[in-house]
Design a protein around this motif. Sequence first.
Motif, PDB file in Angstrom:
ATOM      1  N   VAL A 106      25.454  62.487  99.194  1.00 28.90           N
ATOM      2  CA  VAL A 106      25.380  63.950  99.089  1.00 28.90           C
ATOM      3  C   VAL A 106      26.521  64.610  99.862  1.00 28.90           C
ATOM      4  N   HIS A 107      27.046  63.920 100.880  1.00 26.61           N
ATOM      5  CA  HIS A 107      28.129  64.498 101.682  1.00 26.61           C
ATOM      6  C   HIS A 107      29.368  64.786 100.833  1.00 26.61           C
TER       7      HIS A 107
ATOM      8  N   GLY B 266      24.077  67.359  96.663  1.00 28.38           N
ATOM      9  CA  GLY B 266      24.856  67.932  97.762  1.00 28.38           C
ATOM     10  C   GLY B 266      25.511  69.240  97.364  1.00 28.38           C
TER      11      GLY B 266
END
Length: 264
Positions: free
Chosen positions: A20-21, A249
């Motif tokens: 998700v980063h 994200g």
Amino acid sequence: MAKQKKVGLALGSGGVRGLVHIGVIKTLLAHHIPIDIIAGTSAGSVIGGSFIALQDIGKIETIVEAFGYRDLAWILTDAAFSSGINKGQRAIEFLQHYIGKRTIESLVTPFAAVATDIATGEPVIITHGDLLTAMRASSSVPLLFQPIKIGNAYLMDGGTSLPVPVRVVKKMGADIIIAVSCDAHLINKEANQQQNQPSALSIAWSTMNSLRYSLAKENVKSADIVIEPLVTPKNITESVHGGPTIQLGVDATLKMLPAIQKLL
């Protein structure tokens, strides 16, 4: 002229959920939100360190999309005989193929990787030395990867002590701290309502998730912005399908974008 506020990212641990980063960073950059400092734990250190080294989040997304079962099998069959079932050397070689050998000091953006000292249980903040070694130490999942020795300490996954390194980013000089927690949705109260007696394995799994959830919740209290993508526990084999996780994200960051822009 008013001093420009430094924005720091605290990228949390979470294994495959840490993809998700990529979506978070991609969305911040697309909306011209500066990223002046990054501290990452475990998966957060791998994504954060790789992004700073390459200065191209799109390239990292491309690498993830091209990652397949063959790559995963190659990394995970690096057998060890003590302290963990995997040496972790192939994981380093995989990353080195794309980002090369770099020191943290040579990076254009201040960076820290968080690991845990096995002997003391305390977080170890790595801000200098070989970048790949720092990321490897930070993401040494207990039992899966052998711990790595740096100095006089054996280090393992930073998620066991500081899953979301907000205080590290603050100490590095950030004025505005954006924390990204991959553990905010580990506890699903509705899904956990069981009719049957839980198994020993499910109890162990729930215990681990509860500890991670509580520790991450405590870590993010001092952040200015907390991004909590709706990502649930995932099997490691789901890393070959990273697109949907990355999109989570993006979605979570867009939701918090007005608050971030207001702070700036």
